[in-house]
Design an enzyme around this catalytic site. Structure first.
Site, mmCIF file in Angstrom:
data_model
loop_
_atom_site.group_PDB
_atom_site.id
_atom_site.type_symbol
_atom_site.label_atom_id
_atom_site.label_comp_id
_atom_site.label_asym_id
_atom_site.label_seq_id
_atom_site.Cartn_x
_atom_site.Cartn_y
_atom_site.Cartn_z
ATOM 1 N N ARG A 227 21.785 -31.820 17.213
ATOM 2 C CA ARG A 227 23.130 -32.157 16.725
ATOM 3 C C ARG A 227 23.846 -33.023 17.754
ATOM 4 O O ARG A 227 24.534 -33.986 17.416
ATOM 5 C CB ARG A 227 23.949 -30.892 16.498
ATOM 6 C CG ARG A 227 23.482 -30.069 15.328
ATOM 7 C CD ARG A 227 24.342 -28.808 15.198
ATOM 8 N NE ARG A 227 23.768 -27.952 14.200
ATOM 9 C CZ ARG A 227 23.512 -26.656 14.366
ATOM 10 N NH1 ARG A 227 23.800 -26.052 15.499
ATOM 11 N NH2 ARG A 227 22.975 -25.966 13.399
ATOM 12 N N PHE A 243 21.016 -31.263 3.295
ATOM 13 C CA PHE A 243 20.683 -29.864 3.598
ATOM 14 C C PHE A 243 21.618 -29.371 4.718
ATOM 15 O O PHE A 243 21.167 -28.899 5.762
ATOM 16 C CB PHE A 243 19.208 -29.698 4.039
ATOM 17 C CG PHE A 243 18.212 -30.325 3.111
ATOM 18 C CD1 PHE A 243 17.795 -29.657 1.963
ATOM 19 C CD2 PHE A 243 17.687 -31.592 3.378
ATOM 20 C CE1 PHE A 243 16.863 -30.235 1.108
ATOM 21 C CE2 PHE A 243 16.758 -32.162 2.521
ATOM 22 C CZ PHE A 243 16.345 -31.493 1.388
ATOM 23 N N ASP A 265 24.401 -29.966 0.068
ATOM 24 C CA ASP A 265 23.533 -28.779 0.029
ATOM 25 C C ASP A 265 23.540 -28.271 -1.405
ATOM 26 O O ASP A 265 24.550 -28.371 -2.097
ATOM 27 C CB ASP A 265 24.075 -27.691 0.971
ATOM 28 C CG ASP A 265 23.008 -26.654 1.333
ATOM 29 O OD1 ASP A 265 22.587 -26.617 2.500
ATOM 30 O OD2 ASP A 265 22.615 -25.870 0.438
ATOM 31 N N SER A 266 22.414 -27.716 -1.843
ATOM 32 C CA SER A 266 22.379 -27.220 -3.229
ATOM 33 C C SER A 266 23.189 -25.937 -3.384
ATOM 34 O O SER A 266 23.545 -25.560 -4.486
ATOM 35 C CB SER A 266 20.934 -26.986 -3.673
ATOM 36 O OG SER A 266 20.308 -26.099 -2.779
ATOM 37 N N ALA A 295 19.077 -32.159 -3.423
ATOM 38 C CA ALA A 295 18.787 -33.289 -2.542
ATOM 39 C C ALA A 295 18.198 -34.481 -3.305
ATOM 40 O O ALA A 295 18.656 -35.620 -3.127
ATOM 41 C CB ALA A 295 17.810 -32.843 -1.456
ATOM 42 N N ASP A 312 17.251 -32.207 6.961
ATOM 43 C CA ASP A 312 16.820 -30.963 7.621
ATOM 44 C C ASP A 312 16.554 -29.903 6.557
ATOM 45 O O ASP A 312 17.301 -28.932 6.419
ATOM 46 C CB ASP A 312 17.918 -30.505 8.597
ATOM 47 C CG ASP A 312 17.506 -29.259 9.376
ATOM 48 O OD1 ASP A 312 16.291 -29.023 9.517
ATOM 49 O OD2 ASP A 312 18.398 -28.525 9.828
ATOM 50 N N CYS A 352 10.858 -27.520 9.766
ATOM 51 C CA CYS A 352 10.885 -26.251 10.506
ATOM 52 C C CYS A 352 9.764 -25.335 10.022
ATOM 53 O O CYS A 352 9.754 -24.144 10.295
ATOM 54 C CB CYS A 352 12.245 -25.568 10.367
ATOM 55 S SG CYS A 352 12.676 -25.189 8.683
#
Ligand code: SAH
Length: 408
Positions: A227, A243, A265-266, A295, A312, A352
């Site tokens: 960040r 995201f 974001d969903s 997205a 992300d 990730c």
């Protein structure tokens, strides 16, 4: 205390000899003393030589090593391990007056397989991923409060969804300790940490941590350094934070001087959190807007020419068998973003998924670049921060990967 012993099949002590912290069930010859899941069991070679001691568990990993020494797993053990974890965080410089959000214990990375502890100012959130850590939670809590030397007011246990499902523990989330409260989980107990709005500080920025309802322990602590890098690139750019969850990247981009920041974001709850965190740091700033959208939908329909994009996504592959599909997912997502980015833009792209390694991720992104025929340079290769250390004997602990790309 029960005297529990596990004998390995002949030759199966090799990986333990290299300090790898797991014993697979296929390596076990026999067990003495009928352990229950979560018990501490000593490991011996077929010839009866002691090698290690750890938490016994049911499944393909039969035991996770706590020590290669002969020490007891008692109050002193927990205090020493947690004090060592504290020293590492002091050494890497995450414990500061302008930063009180950090990971104190990162499982195998701190030689404590199955245990995660995140610190949010005066609150610690403990997450057990094994029955053994669950069984030892009270000893862990006492040690934690002692080593944090008055800096904590509460310890919350958030393992409802992380404990092995088959163990059937039905453990609910709740407090393990609250300063001055005998029974912190009773109705009407005085809790000094705000359930809705506990604010902690990361690199001088304020974040409302959703420790009570939120994903993971409430915040994605692992993106702190990345960040900060977004902040360095944000000046004068139009930023898309895809995201976004709690809006971490967005808040840094705002401070870095972005001209516009869109968070997507969903989850409607995530979008709300992101907006609240931006407002907490930049009240009334009209540069930011958040959208509860999928997205791919958003990328397909997007009109704005963002010149700094952050991708992300959640882990596309939770297991090895989902690998091929996951890699295709990363390619598709990155290609979709790259195809719409103007020349001279910057893309921060992450994975990730533990099951996807650095090379595989890079290949997936390479494929996206090739499909879209963009000229792409790798500017930075990113990873998890120093408070998520990797045990050198357990390379599987390296899970977060990122690339910063210059897209022409
Ligand atoms: N970047 C965040 C962490 C992202 S976690 C941070 O720094 O804190 C992944 C997020 O992706 C979750 O909040 C989840 O709600 C969101 N998500 C999952 N599937 C999605 C989709 N198809 N479209 C948009 N967002 C999605």
């Amino acid at each position: 205390m029960k005297d529990l012993k596990l004998y390995l099949k002949r030759g199966k002590e090799e990986s333990l000899g290299r300090f790898h912290p797991w014993v697979f069930s296929g390596a076990v010859q026999r067990i003495e003393g009928e352990p229950e899941e979560g018990d501490v069991v000593s490991v011996y070679t077929a010839d009866g030589r002691y090698v290690a001691k750890g938490h016994w568990q049911v499944g393909s990993i039969a035991l996770r090593v706590l020590t290669f020494g002969k020490e007891d797993i008692d109050a002193r053990f927990w205090e020493e391990r947690l004090a060592a974890a504290c020293s590492v965080r002091e050494a890497v410089g995450v414990v500061r007056s302008d930063n009180d959000v950090y990971r104190l214990v990162h499982g195998e990375g701190d030689f404590l397989p199955g245990l995660v502890i995140d610190i949010y100012g005066e609150l610690a959130v403990v997450q057990a991923h094994s029955v053994g850590m669950h069984c030892d939670r009270m000893m862990i809590t006492e040690a934690l409060v002692r080593v944090m030397k008055g800096r904590l007011k509460a310890v919350y246990y958030k393992s409802e969804t992380t404990l092995p499902f088959k163990a059937d523990l039905h453990q609910e989330n709740g407090f393990l300790w609250v300063e001055g409260e005998e029974d912190p989980n009773r109705a009407g107990a005085e809790i000094p940490i705000d359930k809705k709005g506990h604010v902690a500080t990361e690199n001088g920025l304020k974040f409302r941590i959703d420790w009570y309802h939120g994903q993971k322990t409430g915040f994605f602590v692992d993106q702190r350094d990345n960040r900060a890098l977004v902040e360095r690139y944000a000046k004068g750019r139009k930023v898309l934070n895809m995201f976004c969850y709690t809006g971490g990247f967005s808040v840094y981009a705002m401070r870095g001087g972005a001209t516009l920041v869109h968070s997507v974001d969903s989850s409607a709850k995530a979008v709300e959190l992101a907006s609240a965190n931006v407002a907490l740091n930049f009240p009334g700033d009209s540069r930011h807007e958040a959208f509860a959208r999928d997205a791919f939908d958003f990328l397909d329909g997007m009109q704005e020419r963002y010149d700094l994009v952050i991708l992300d996504p959640p882990a596309f592959a939770k297991h090895k068998d989902a690998l091929v599909r996951a890699l295709k997912g990363y390619t598709k997502l990155n290609a979709r973003a790259m195809s719409k980015m103007p020349s001279g833009s910057i893309l921060f792209t992450f994975s990730c998924s533990q099951a996807v390694n650095k090379e595989q991720f890079r290949t997936a992104v390479f494929t996206a670049a090739a499909i879209t025929r963009r000229k792409v340079r790798i500017l930075h290769q990113l990873h998890q921060p120093a408070d998520h250390p990797v045990n050198i004997y357990h390379p599987e602990g390296e899970y977060l990967k990122g690339l910063v790309l210059y897209v022409e």
